[in-house]
Design a protein around this motif. Structure first.
Motif, PDB file in Angstrom:
ATOM      1  N   GLU A   1       1.507  64.758  53.526  1.00 47.16           N
ATOM      2  CA  GLU A   1       1.417  63.502  54.260  1.00 47.16           C
ATOM      3  C   GLU A   1      -0.008  63.362  54.783  1.00 47.16           C
ATOM      4  N   VAL A   2      -0.465  62.127  54.934  1.00 47.29           N
ATOM      5  CA  VAL A   2      -1.766  61.866  55.543  1.00 47.29           C
ATOM      6  C   VAL A   2      -1.567  60.880  56.690  1.00 47.29           C
ATOM      7  N   TYR A   3      -2.121  61.219  57.841  1.00 52.15           N
ATOM      8  CA  TYR A   3      -1.986  60.401  59.037  1.00 52.15           C
ATOM      9  C   TYR A   3      -3.362  59.982  59.560  1.00 52.15           C
ATOM     10  N   LEU A   4      -3.441  58.769  60.060  1.00 52.18           N
ATOM     11  CA  LEU A   4      -4.569  58.337  60.873  1.00 52.18           C
ATOM     12  C   LEU A   4      -4.050  58.257  62.297  1.00 52.18           C
ATOM     13  N   LEU A   5      -4.656  59.011  63.212  1.00 53.51           N
ATOM     14  CA  LEU A   5      -4.124  59.179  64.554  1.00 53.51           C
ATOM     15  C   LEU A   5      -5.121  58.728  65.617  1.00 53.51           C
ATOM     16  N   PHE A   6      -4.587  58.145  66.689  1.00 52.54           N
ATOM     17  CA  PHE A   6      -5.384  57.955  67.888  1.00 52.54           C
ATOM     18  C   PHE A   6      -5.630  59.321  68.527  1.00 52.54           C
ATOM     19  N   PRO A   7      -6.612  59.430  69.445  1.00 45.95           N
ATOM     20  CA  PRO A   7      -6.865  60.716  70.110  1.00 45.95           C
ATOM     21  C   PRO A   7      -5.648  61.272  70.850  1.00 45.95           C
ATOM     22  N   ASP A   8      -4.745  60.394  71.311  1.00 48.06           N
ATOM     23  CA  ASP A   8      -3.559  60.870  72.034  1.00 48.06           C
ATOM     24  C   ASP A   8      -2.376  61.148  71.096  1.00 48.06           C
ATOM     25  N   ASP A   9      -2.650  61.193  69.796  1.00 48.63           N
ATOM     26  CA  ASP A   9      -1.662  61.536  68.769  1.00 48.63           C
ATOM     27  C   ASP A   9      -0.693  60.412  68.419  1.00 48.63           C
ATOM     28  N   ARG A  10      -0.872  59.219  68.990  1.00 47.19           N
ATOM     29  CA  ARG A  10      -0.093  58.097  68.474  1.00 47.19           C
ATOM     30  C   ARG A  10      -0.527  57.829  67.037  1.00 47.19           C
TER      31      ARG A  10
ATOM     32  N   ILE B   1       3.210  62.307  49.300  1.00 47.91           N
ATOM     33  CA  ILE B   1       2.144  62.290  48.294  1.00 47.91           C
ATOM     34  C   ILE B   1       2.276  63.568  47.480  1.00 47.91           C
ATOM     35  N   GLY B   2       2.741  63.458  46.264  1.00 41.62           N
ATOM     36  CA  GLY B   2       3.037  64.620  45.447  1.00 41.62           C
ATOM     37  C   GLY B   2       1.808  65.343  44.947  1.00 41.62           C
ATOM     38  N   PRO B   3       1.957  66.608  44.565  1.00 43.06           N
ATOM     39  CA  PRO B   3       0.837  67.365  44.003  1.00 43.06           C
ATOM     40  C   PRO B   3       0.246  66.658  42.789  1.00 43.06           C
ATOM     41  N   GLY B   4      -1.077  66.568  42.749  1.00 41.33           N
ATOM     42  CA  GLY B   4      -1.741  65.951  41.613  1.00 41.33           C
ATOM     43  C   GLY B   4      -1.701  64.441  41.589  1.00 41.33           C
ATOM     44  N   THR B   5      -1.245  63.800  42.661  1.00 40.74           N
ATOM     45  CA  THR B   5      -1.155  62.338  42.688  1.00 40.74           C
ATOM     46  C   THR B   5      -2.186  61.738  43.631  1.00 40.74           C
ATOM     47  N   LYS B   6      -2.428  60.438  43.445  1.00 40.24           N
ATOM     48  CA  LYS B   6      -3.399  59.709  44.249  1.00 40.24           C
ATOM     49  C   LYS B   6      -2.731  58.482  44.857  1.00 40.24           C
ATOM     50  N   ALA B   7      -3.281  57.991  45.948  1.00 40.49           N
ATOM     51  CA  ALA B   7      -2.813  56.752  46.558  1.00 40.49           C
ATOM     52  C   ALA B   7      -3.978  56.087  47.274  1.00 40.49           C
ATOM     53  N   SER B   8      -4.090  54.778  47.151  1.00 38.40           N
ATOM     54  CA  SER B   8      -5.099  54.016  47.878  1.00 38.40           C
ATOM     55  C   SER B   8      -4.408  53.189  48.947  1.00 38.40           C
ATOM     56  N   LEU B   9      -4.936  53.215  50.143  1.00 37.06           N
ATOM     57  CA  LEU B   9      -4.268  52.638  51.295  1.00 37.06           C
ATOM     58  C   LEU B   9      -5.207  51.706  52.054  1.00 37.06           C
ATOM     59  N   VAL B  10      -4.677  50.589  52.503  1.00 44.11           N
ATOM     60  CA  VAL B  10      -5.479  49.594  53.215  1.00 44.11           C
ATOM     61  C   VAL B  10      -4.988  49.495  54.657  1.00 44.11           C
ATOM     62  N   ALA B  11      -5.929  49.518  55.611  1.00 46.40           N
ATOM     63  CA  ALA B  11      -5.555  49.427  57.019  1.00 46.40           C
ATOM     64  C   ALA B  11      -6.552  48.568  57.780  1.00 46.40           C
ATOM     65  N   GLU B  12      -6.099  47.948  58.845  1.00 46.76           N
ATOM     66  CA  GLU B  12      -6.971  47.241  59.773  1.00 46.76           C
ATOM     67  C   GLU B  12      -7.188  48.154  60.970  1.00 46.76           C
ATOM     68  N   VAL B  13      -8.443  48.573  61.183  1.00 50.36           N
ATOM     69  CA  VAL B  13      -8.754  49.595  62.181  1.00 50.36           C
ATOM     70  C   VAL B  13      -9.785  49.073  63.173  1.00 50.36           C
ATOM     71  N   LYS B  14      -9.507  49.255  64.448  1.00 48.88           N
ATOM     72  CA  LYS B  14     -10.457  48.876  65.487  1.00 48.88           C
ATOM     73  C   LYS B  14     -11.511  49.978  65.655  1.00 48.88           C
ATOM     74  N   ALA B  15     -12.661  49.619  66.226  1.00 46.05           N
ATOM     75  CA  ALA B  15     -13.688  50.615  66.504  1.00 46.05           C
ATOM     76  C   ALA B  15     -13.162  51.638  67.501  1.00 46.05           C
ATOM     77  N   GLY B  16     -13.515  52.899  67.282  1.00 49.49           N
ATOM     78  CA  GLY B  16     -13.068  53.955  68.186  1.00 49.49           C
ATOM     79  C   GLY B  16     -12.957  55.292  67.489  1.00 49.49           C
ATOM     80  N   ASP B  17     -12.540  56.295  68.240  1.00 48.54           N
ATOM     81  CA  ASP B  17     -12.368  57.644  67.718  1.00 48.54           C
ATOM     82  C   ASP B  17     -10.953  57.832  67.194  1.00 48.54           C
ATOM     83  N   TYR B  18     -10.843  58.551  66.081  1.00 51.97           N
ATOM     84  CA  TYR B  18      -9.560  58.821  65.442  1.00 51.97           C
ATOM     85  C   TYR B  18      -9.552  60.238  64.877  1.00 51.97           C
ATOM     86  N   GLN B  19      -8.411  60.636  64.375  1.00 50.75           N
ATOM     87  CA  GLN B  19      -8.301  61.858  63.594  1.00 50.75           C
ATOM     88  C   GLN B  19      -7.560  61.544  62.303  1.00 50.75           C
ATOM     89  N   ILE B  20      -7.956  62.187  61.231  1.00 50.07           N
ATOM     90  CA  ILE B  20      -7.196  62.141  59.986  1.00 50.07           C
ATOM     91  C   ILE B  20      -6.552  63.506  59.810  1.00 50.07           C
TER      92      ILE B  20
END
Length: 387
Positions: free
Chosen positions: A70-79, A87-106
């Motif tokens: 799994e891949v997550y985009l997280l706020f600093p407080d883990d929301r 996402i299976g082994p050997g597979t790819k996915a392209s993802l589109v998101a609307e993101v505000k300016a700020g700090d995150y974690q992947i």
């Protein structure tokens, strides 16, 4: 169609709550150079850049590991801002998101367990926030109101279920179990955005983290489901769990108004709900003891349809052919699912469905094919609303 006539109650209406901005869609980035590349392995989560312009962001994910991730985009407080599961082994996915300016974690989660392997990233203010049309703003506002209403309507249904458990009334609790979950299932992506709530109320036993003890750490609906159908009894522990369920759901209702909701998160959340149907409901894994899977199926489908209908004015301008296809596929899957209704009345707030253990292999495949037929064009909805 070989089916049972045991009734399963389901409230009508359509809904979706999806704050995830990265979900189960596979889309081409407008430019490969502009996309943020995430390479996941069993021991690493590599990100091509640690900062990127805020706005509509494309992530190209590749799993080079041996485990489903799994891949997550997280706020600093883990929301959870966004996520992509399965996402299976050997597979790819392209993802589109609307993101505000700020700090995150992947975060990459090999095996879909634990806190994940994390990288700090920043959405910079160099890129302007995407301009929204009046139709897009109206869709977000209407959707937020709907999410709040679904959460608030869940509480009395869940309380009735909890009261039956605490009274030791097994049959009454069985009757009220599926209806108590409808609002949650319609708005599950939003609920999941608060990462600590979903594991408390909706985890299955095989979804517990390594080292967790089912006797002590397993809480929520499915723990009570097992007691009611598999064990056929209610003890002191189950009565405690009924109170805990209500406490956790009240926490969800209090927090749901703070969820980040954007047009792309609504679109991707709709696709995520179809993925929920494909991986849990059609397989019979979600409600393995009660076999009320078609209730969840209906609620997930209603949720996806609600989000789509709100976004249709935007998507229709940008991709009218996609809208035409989605109209047809939603109608076809709804019609197919309605073949399993056991009540044929016009009451808008109660449907009854057959018990899923009575649905044969061929019929399950037909349902699965219908889900897949809708999921493919639905995966393109976020790109259509981001244009």
């Amino acid at each position: 169609m070989s089916v049972s006539t045991r009734p399963l109650l389901l409230g009508a209406g359509t809904a979706l709550a999806a704050v995830v901005a990265l979900s189960g869609c596979t889309q081409k980035a407008a430019s490969e150079d502009d996309a943020l590349r995430v390479t996941a392995t069993d021991s690493a989560c590599e990100v091509s850049a640690k900062d990127f312009p805020a706005g509509h962001v494309t992530l190209n994910v590749e799993n080079k590991g041996s485990k489903v991730t799994e891949v997550y985009l997280l706020f600093p407080d883990d929301r959870i801002v966004a996520e992509r599961e399965n996402i299976g082994p050997g597979t790819k996915a392209s993802l589109v998101a609307e993101v505000k300016a700020g700090d995150y974690q992947i975060a990459c989660k090999p095996g879909m367990k634990g806190d994940g392997i994390r990288q700090k990233v920043e959405a910079t203010g160099k890129g302007k926030a995407p301009a929204r049309s009046a139709e897009a703003d109206a869709a977000v506002a209407s959707f937020r109101s709907y999410v709040l209403a679904q959460a608030e309507q869940t509480l009395p249904r869940a309380q009735a279920f909890a009261d039956a458990v605490k009274a030791g009334d097994v049959e009454k609790a069985k009757e009220l179990y599926a209806p108590s979950r409808i609002g949650w299932e319609r708005t599950e992506p939003v609920a999941e955005s608060f990462g600590d709530i979903d594991p408390k109320v909706d985890v299955r036993e095989d979804g517990l983290e390594e080292g967790q003890d089912p006797a002590k750490d397993w809480t929520g609906w499915h723990r009570l489901e097992k007691a009611l159908w598999d064990e056929g009894k209610i003890g002191d522990r189950e009565k405690e769990l009924a109170d805990q369920l209500m406490k956790d759901l009240e926490d969800w209702v209090q927090r749901v108004g703070t969820a980040e909701i954007t047009p792309t998160s609504m679109a991707n959340g709709a696709k995520e709900l179809l993925d929920e149907v494909a991986t849990g409901k059609v397989t019979g894994e979600e409600e393995r003891y009660s076999h009320t899977d078609l209730v969840d199926f209906k609620a997930n489908l209603e949720g996806a349809a609600k989000s789509y209908e709100l976004l249709k004015p935007v998507a229709g301008k940008n991709d009218p052919e996609l809208v035409k296809t989605l109209d047809e596929r939603f109608a076809a899957l709804t019609e197919l699912l309605d073949e399993y209704r056991t009540d044929k009345g016009e009451e808008p707030d109660s449907y009854t469905y057959v018990s899923y253990d009575k649905v044969g292999k061929a019929d399950r495949k037909e349902l699965s094919d219908g889900v897949n037929a809708l999921a493919e064009p639905l995966s393109k909805l976020s790109a259509a609303v981001a244009k």
